[in-house]
Design a protein around this motif. Structure first.
Motif, PDB file in Angstrom:
ATOM      1  N   VAL A   9       8.290   3.301  -9.902  1.00 28.17           N
ATOM      2  CA  VAL A   9       7.829   2.196  -8.951  1.00 28.17           C
ATOM      3  C   VAL A   9       6.583   1.807  -8.561  1.00 28.17           C
ATOM      4  O   VAL A   9       5.746   2.792  -8.465  1.00 28.17           O
ATOM      5  CB  VAL A   9       8.619   2.716  -7.305  1.00 28.17           C
ATOM      6  N   ILE A  10       6.025   0.915  -8.725  1.00 24.61           N
ATOM      7  CA  ILE A  10       4.740   0.421  -8.530  1.00 24.61           C
ATOM      8  C   ILE A  10       4.523  -0.353  -7.160  1.00 24.61           C
ATOM      9  O   ILE A  10       5.228  -1.614  -7.091  1.00 24.61           O
ATOM     10  CB  ILE A  10       4.269  -0.709  -9.562  1.00 24.61           C
ATOM     11  N   ARG A  11       3.950   0.159  -6.268  1.00 23.54           N
ATOM     12  CA  ARG A  11       3.879  -0.394  -4.809  1.00 23.54           C
ATOM     13  C   ARG A  11       2.704  -1.439  -4.874  1.00 23.54           C
ATOM     14  O   ARG A  11       1.587  -0.952  -4.936  1.00 23.54           O
ATOM     15  CB  ARG A  11       3.862   0.842  -3.887  1.00 23.54           C
ATOM     16  N   ALA A  12       2.921  -2.434  -4.525  1.00 21.52           N
ATOM     17  CA  ALA A  12       1.978  -3.280  -4.104  1.00 21.52           C
ATOM     18  C   ALA A  12       2.123  -4.050  -2.948  1.00 21.52           C
ATOM     19  O   ALA A  12       1.867  -5.205  -2.527  1.00 21.52           O
ATOM     20  CB  ALA A  12       1.779  -4.385  -5.035  1.00 21.52           C
ATOM     21  N   ASN A  13       2.893  -3.290  -1.923  1.00 18.65           N
ATOM     22  CA  ASN A  13       3.220  -3.856  -0.575  1.00 18.65           C
ATOM     23  C   ASN A  13       2.202  -3.750   0.594  1.00 18.65           C
ATOM     24  O   ASN A  13       2.454  -4.199   1.585  1.00 18.65           O
ATOM     25  CB  ASN A  13       4.663  -3.186  -0.255  1.00 18.65           C
ATOM     26  N   ILE A  14       1.361  -2.857   0.354  1.00 16.93           N
ATOM     27  CA  ILE A  14       0.538  -2.377   1.636  1.00 16.93           C
ATOM     28  C   ILE A  14      -0.942  -2.321   1.022  1.00 16.93           C
ATOM     29  O   ILE A  14      -1.253  -1.440   0.010  1.00 16.93           O
ATOM     30  CB  ILE A  14       1.018  -1.073   2.348  1.00 16.93           C
ATOM     31  N   GLY A  15      -1.663  -2.393   1.901  1.00 14.61           N
ATOM     32  CA  GLY A  15      -3.428  -2.327   1.605  1.00 14.61           C
ATOM     33  C   GLY A  15      -3.903  -1.074   1.746  1.00 14.61           C
ATOM     34  O   GLY A  15      -4.659  -0.756   2.569  1.00 14.61           O
ATOM     35  N   ASP A  16      -3.097   0.209   0.945  1.00 18.56           N
ATOM     36  CA  ASP A  16      -3.626   1.473   1.143  1.00 18.56           C
ATOM     37  C   ASP A  16      -4.325   1.772  -0.219  1.00 18.56           C
ATOM     38  O   ASP A  16      -3.616   2.234  -0.950  1.00 18.56           O
ATOM     39  CB  ASP A  16      -2.187   2.225   1.321  1.00 18.56           C
ATOM     40  N   ALA A  17      -5.656   1.472  -0.137  1.00 17.55           N
ATOM     41  CA  ALA A  17      -6.404   1.648  -1.391  1.00 17.55           C
ATOM     42  C   ALA A  17      -6.416   3.027  -2.066  1.00 17.55           C
ATOM     43  O   ALA A  17      -6.102   3.170  -3.209  1.00 17.55           O
ATOM     44  CB  ALA A  17      -7.725   1.240  -1.182  1.00 17.55           C
ATOM     45  N   PRO A  69      -4.675  -0.005 -10.090  1.00 18.82           N
ATOM     46  CA  PRO A  69      -5.699   0.093 -10.917  1.00 18.82           C
ATOM     47  C   PRO A  69      -5.251  -1.152 -11.856  1.00 18.82           C
ATOM     48  O   PRO A  69      -4.548  -1.235 -12.217  1.00 18.82           O
ATOM     49  CB  PRO A  69      -5.316   1.585 -11.615  1.00 18.82           C
ATOM     50  N   THR A  70      -6.478  -1.450 -12.571  1.00 20.26           N
ATOM     51  CA  THR A  70      -6.266  -2.718 -13.524  1.00 20.26           C
ATOM     52  C   THR A  70      -5.258  -2.564 -14.445  1.00 20.26           C
ATOM     53  O   THR A  70      -4.514  -3.643 -14.742  1.00 20.26           O
ATOM     54  CB  THR A  70      -7.752  -2.917 -14.133  1.00 20.26           C
ATOM     55  N   ALA A 103      -4.260   5.256  -1.997  1.00 22.28           N
ATOM     56  CA  ALA A 103      -2.706   5.628  -2.484  1.00 22.28           C
ATOM     57  C   ALA A 103      -2.613   4.888  -3.681  1.00 22.28           C
ATOM     58  O   ALA A 103      -1.618   5.387  -4.511  1.00 22.28           O
ATOM     59  CB  ALA A 103      -1.586   5.086  -1.392  1.00 22.28           C
ATOM     60  N   MET A 104      -3.260   3.609  -3.963  1.00 27.17           N
ATOM     61  CA  MET A 104      -3.387   2.795  -5.132  1.00 27.17           C
ATOM     62  C   MET A 104      -4.174   3.394  -6.086  1.00 27.17           C
ATOM     63  O   MET A 104      -4.570   2.959  -7.239  1.00 27.17           O
ATOM     64  CB  MET A 104      -3.519   1.539  -4.860  1.00 27.17           C
ATOM     65  N   GLY A 105      -5.135   4.602  -5.874  1.00 27.65           N
ATOM     66  CA  GLY A 105      -5.771   5.269  -6.828  1.00 27.65           C
ATOM     67  C   GLY A 105      -7.375   4.886  -6.729  1.00 27.65           C
ATOM     68  O   GLY A 105      -8.215   5.393  -7.441  1.00 27.65           O
ATOM     69  N   GLN A 106      -7.794   4.084  -5.773  1.00 24.90           N
ATOM     70  CA  GLN A 106      -9.278   3.817  -5.501  1.00 24.90           C
ATOM     71  C   GLN A 106      -9.848   5.073  -4.927  1.00 24.90           C
ATOM     72  O   GLN A 106      -9.263   5.963  -4.209  1.00 24.90           O
ATOM     73  CB  GLN A 106      -9.346   2.674  -4.319  1.00 24.90           C
ATOM     74  N   GLN A 107     -10.880   5.515  -5.526  1.00 26.36           N
ATOM     75  CA  GLN A 107     -11.572   6.696  -5.265  1.00 26.36           C
ATOM     76  C   GLN A 107     -12.400   6.631  -3.972  1.00 26.36           C
ATOM     77  O   GLN A 107     -13.152   5.531  -3.537  1.00 26.36           O
ATOM     78  CB  GLN A 107     -12.380   7.258  -6.416  1.00 26.36           C
ATOM     79  N   PRO A 108     -12.491   7.698  -3.020  1.00 27.61           N
ATOM     80  CA  PRO A 108     -13.557   7.720  -2.006  1.00 27.61           C
ATOM     81  C   PRO A 108     -14.827   8.006  -2.232  1.00 27.61           C
ATOM     82  O   PRO A 108     -15.239   8.223  -3.432  1.00 27.61           O
ATOM     83  CB  PRO A 108     -13.081   9.103  -1.367  1.00 27.61           C
TER      84      PRO A 108
END
Length: 516
Positions: A83-91, A493-494, A93-98
């Motif tokens: 499941v690929i979630r694109a429902n919420i702006g949770d960076a 991620p791209t 959780a989508m793989g963006q690094q702190p």
């Protein structure tokens, strides 16, 4: 039996009637009688306004996505492997690094013994030491002042002055909040009053972020919809504001105007001219302005620039800067930070009545204080590494890379979706979302309505079941009647975003053929 407490003695008559006034139905049993009748709290006796609350980004689509993830983990066969979630702006959780510096300072604040560790840079230690000195007992585990840690509010004020080209900011006008949402709901609470035709009305954009409609429903306020112009890249039209206001005054008392800039879910960036027009409109109509500016660093399109409402207000001169009431909001959750879970944020209030401000301070004191780790993170966002400090170069590198990748994904999303017949996507000028318009065949609309579903909910649920792609139907954000949309984030991620977009393309083509 606890030591030192003698058992109560009962007469024969008391035993029969129930010792100490106990119910006679007890008899010889030591247990109380079972409860009879309906529960105290039922769906019919609960707060009716809560039942009106809806929050699409965590609604039925997401609940089904969670079920599908569990089914996949249990080995159930699906037409997709994840499941690929694109429902919420949770960076994150989508793989963006702190950002490294932020996490270093928070680690030092959480476990001060690390201040003796030579692997941490000195500027991180210095920030952590300053934050801890501002905490009771030198611990982030202590309560802070209800309005927020004083030194953090001072840093927020200096940040706003730098951002706005020297426009003065008083730390006493800064309230640290549990994310921007907390500040928004708090301000809406202050604005509520009246009954019937005198009930407070609040103007919100359509499409809108569901926090606003949910909060207004819970507070029993009147939601006043004004529609953004999709044909002109989701721009805001003053004539539309006037139409919505004039119609609303027939049945409520409009008192506030909410603006999201950059926009969620629509991704537009308001021009300076538009902001000036909005301020003039608010002044003329005596409306309290609420500016949701949590995406202020997320601007991607050429020719677009973020302008804060406060900066524009003060540059318009005393006629407006001394009179227009404004609350603006920012957060640690978006931009390049993406630190949603820390729940850090602030609001700045301008031209608020002194007596109301005292009531605001009282109101925020009821919830004691915002999370102190979130306050610490907010301090780092507004006071990051400076040139010449050890962490500066890496901080700039990470910040720039994060925003650059987001800009690339914004362009990719627009380009791919616009290759699909029946999907039309405006440029993603800013924020973290696209809100494309979709054409749904008549047969699909009829089937959806027969099932008691909105057509775009039917579309998105079918997409989830067949592809594993989790999007949010546009009906959860509001849209003009007869139009259909979905919201998707650009955060995956791209490589996954490319997969997601290709699956959306394939699904839409198949869906259209199926119902043609």
């Amino acid at each position: 039996m606890r030591a030192g407490i003698a058992p109560q003695k009962c007469s024969a008559r008391e035993v029969q009637s129930g010792c100490g006034g106990a119910a006679r139905s007890w008899g010889n049993s030591l247990a109380p009688p079972p409860l009879r009748g309906p529960k105290v709290l039922t769906i019919d006796t609960m707060n009716p306004t809560v039942k009106k609350v809806e929050y699409a980004v965590r609604g039925p689509i997401v609940q089904r996505a969670v079920e599908l993830e569990r089914e996949l983990s249990e080995g159930m066969k699906k037409p997709f492997v994840e499941v690929i979630r694109a429902n919420i702006g949770d960076a994150h959780a989508m793989g963006q690094q702190p950002i490294t510096f932020f996490r270093q300072v928070l680690a030092l604040c959480s476990y001060p013994e690390l201040l003796n560790d030579s692997t941490f840079p000195e500027d991180a230690k210095s920030r952590a030491h300053r934050i801890l000195q501002s905490c009771g007992g030198n611990s982030m585990g202590s309560y802070s002042a209800s309005q927020g840690i004083d030194s953090v509010r001072q840093d927020v004020a200096r940040y706003i002055e730098r951002r706005d080209g020297g426009v003065s900011c008083d730390p006493d006008d800064i309230y640290l909040t549990t994310g921007a949402s907390d500040g928004i709901v708090t301000m809406l609470k202050l604005l509520m009053c009246g009954e019937g035709a005198a009930r407070t009305g609040v103007m919100i954009s359509i499409p809108q972020y569901p926090l606003y409609s949910a909060a207004l429903a819970e507070l029993g306020a009147v939601q006043i919809n004004y529609y953004l112009n999709e044909e002109n890249c989701w721009s805001l039209d003053i004539t539309e504001l006037q139409r919505a206001l004039d119609e609303a005054r027939l049945h409520c008392n409009p008192r506030a105007l909410c603006i999201i800039n950059p926009g969620n879910p629509t991704g537009q960036v308001q021009s300076r001219e538009c902001i000036e027009d909005v301020i003039r409109f608010a002044a003329k109509e005596r409306l309290f302005l609420m500016a949701d500016e949590v995406y202020q660093d997320n601007v991607y399109a050429d020719g677009c620039q973020f302008h804060s409402f406060k900066k524009v207000l003060f540059e318009m001169g005393p006629e407006y800067s001394n009179t227009v009431e404004l609350a603006s909001f920012h957060s640690t959750s978006k931009c390049y930070m993406g630190e949603c879970g820390f729940r850090g944020g602030y609001m700045e209030i301008i031209n608020m009545d002194d007596d109301v401000k005292a009531q605001l301070t009282k109101l925020v004191s009821v919830r004691l204080c915002p999370p102190v780790p979130g306050q610490a993170l907010m301090d780092l966002v507004v006071n990051p590494p400076q040139p010449g400090e050890p962490s500066y170069d890496n901080f700039i590198k990470e910040r720039t890379a994060t925003l650059s990748v987001l800009a690339e994904k914004a362009k990719l999303t627009e380009q791919v979706l616009n290759t699909v017949q029946g999907i039309s996507c405006n440029p993603v000028q800013g924020a973290m979302y696209s809100f494309p318009r979709i054409t749904i065949p008549k047969k699909a609309i009829e089937e959806a309505l027969d099932k008691g579903q909105q057509p775009d909910m039917f579309y998105c649920m079918k997409m989830l079941e067949e592809t594993g792609i989790c999007l949010v139907p546009g009906s959860g954000f509001g849209q003009k009647e007869g139009t259909y949309h979905f919201r998707m984030t650009i955060l995956p991620p791209t490589d996954k975003l490319q997969i997601l977009l290709n699956k959306v393309k394939e699904f839409h083509q198949k869906f259209t053929q199926q119902y043609s």
